[in-house]
Motif scaffolding. Structure first.
Motif, short mmCIF file in Angstrom:
data_model
loop_
_atom_site.label_atom_id
_atom_site.label_comp_id
_atom_site.label_asym_id
_atom_site.label_seq_id
_atom_site.Cartn_x
_atom_site.Cartn_y
_atom_site.Cartn_z
N MET A 1 -4.11 10.45 -1.95
CA MET A 1 -4.76 11.44 -1.08
C MET A 1 -4.33 12.81 -1.59
SD MET A 1 -4.17 9.43 2.49
CE MET A 1 -2.84 8.49 1.77
N HIS B 1 -2.72 4.66 -3.12
CA HIS B 1 -3.82 5.41 -2.50
C HIS B 1 -3.52 6.90 -2.65
CE1 HIS B 1 -5.99 6.40 1.60
NE2 HIS B 1 -6.60 6.93 0.56
N ASP C 1 -8.63 0.90 5.87
CA ASP C 1 -7.37 1.63 6.00
C ASP C 1 -7.42 2.61 7.17
OD1 ASP C 1 -4.95 2.85 5.57
OD2 ASP C 1 -5.50 3.81 3.68
N ASP D 1 0.91 5.25 0.07
CA ASP D 1 0.11 6.43 0.40
C ASP D 1 0.71 7.68 -0.22
OD1 ASP D 1 -2.04 5.49 2.14
OD2 ASP D 1 -0.43 4.83 3.47
N HIS E 1 0.85 -1.19 0.00
CA HIS E 1 0.00 0.00 0.00
C HIS E 1 0.89 1.24 0.00
CE1 HIS E 1 -3.86 2.04 0.89
NE2 HIS E 1 -3.16 2.83 1.68
ZN ZN Z 1 -3.75 4.58 2.74
#
Ligand code: ZN
Ligand code: DX5
Length: 209
Positions: free
Chosen positions: A70, A68, A177, A37, A35
């Motif tokens: 953001m 992911h 998450d 971020d 994963h």
């Molecule tokens: Zn995340």
């Protein structure tokens, strides 16, 4: 023992000066995906990884990369992250007005398309796009930092998303998450999640106790 979920350790809690070892640790510990971020300092307060980092890490493992985003402008970044080696790219419904278009673009590029929602966003905000996603990432903390405490009520979204999937024959996987540790893991699994993201608990060895 076979586990009933996919484990996606988050590099956010790794030693950024030694990501190569972090990847090796994820592989050795039975992680199923990595994963990643991506924070832009705008949608969330911190800055983390860009596509060049993902491209370098791609040479180190065959594990799928679960990116992911953001970020406030995900449409500007998806092409770069796909070309860098992402297998899943998920963006936030709160950040993109034209969500169908971006999901379609991600799939056209040959990548799995995911959507995420912050704790204050209800599942109903996703209804129109659920037929077009491969992954739904349920945030159980407010995004931006590792090591926060889980907001337990967010797990109800997992159960609801599984129900909607079953009733409509949708095919997305559901991921949780934020704030997963050995204390919260049982409730996360009881909610029926397919994927467990873990940052701080994974890298401190506190996920299993
Ligand atoms: Zn995340
Ligand atoms: C939070 C990130 C998470 C984070 C989870 O903004 O999206 O993926 O790494 O970290 P923990 O597991 O420490 O809550």
């Amino acid at each position: 023992m076979n586990k009933s979920y996919l484990l996606a350790p988050s590099l956010l809690s790794a030693d950024f000066s030694d990501l190569r070892s972090a990847i090796a640790q994820i592989e050795a510990s039975g992680g199923d995906m990595v994963h990643i971020d991506v924070m832009d300092g705008h949608f969330v307060p911190n800055l983390t990884f860009g596509a060049p980092v993902v491209r370098s890490l791609r040479k180190r493992t065959r594990l799928p990369f679960d990116v992911h985003l953001m970020v406030s402008n995900p449409a500007a970044l998806v092409d770069d992250f796909v070309s860098a080696g992402a297998d899943y790219i998920c963006f936030h419904i709160e950040a993109e007005v034209h969500a169908h278009r971006l999901l379609q673009r991600i799939r056209e590029l040959g990548c799995k398309a995911g959507i995420s929602l912050v704790p204050s966003t209800p599942v109903s905000a996703l209804m129109e796009v659920l037929p077009f996603v491969d992954l739904v990432l349920v945030m159980t903390v407010n995004p931006g930092f590792g090591g926060q405490e889980m907001i337990p009520s967010c797990l109800e979204k997992v159960t609801l998303l599984k129900k909607i999937r079953q009733e409509n024959d949708f095919s997305y996987i559901v991921s949780v998450d934020g704030g997963v540790n050995c204390k919260t893991l049982p409730s996360v699994l009881a909610a029926g999640t397919d994927v467990v993201v873990s940052g701080s608990a994974f890298f401190t060895g506190e996920l299993n106790c």
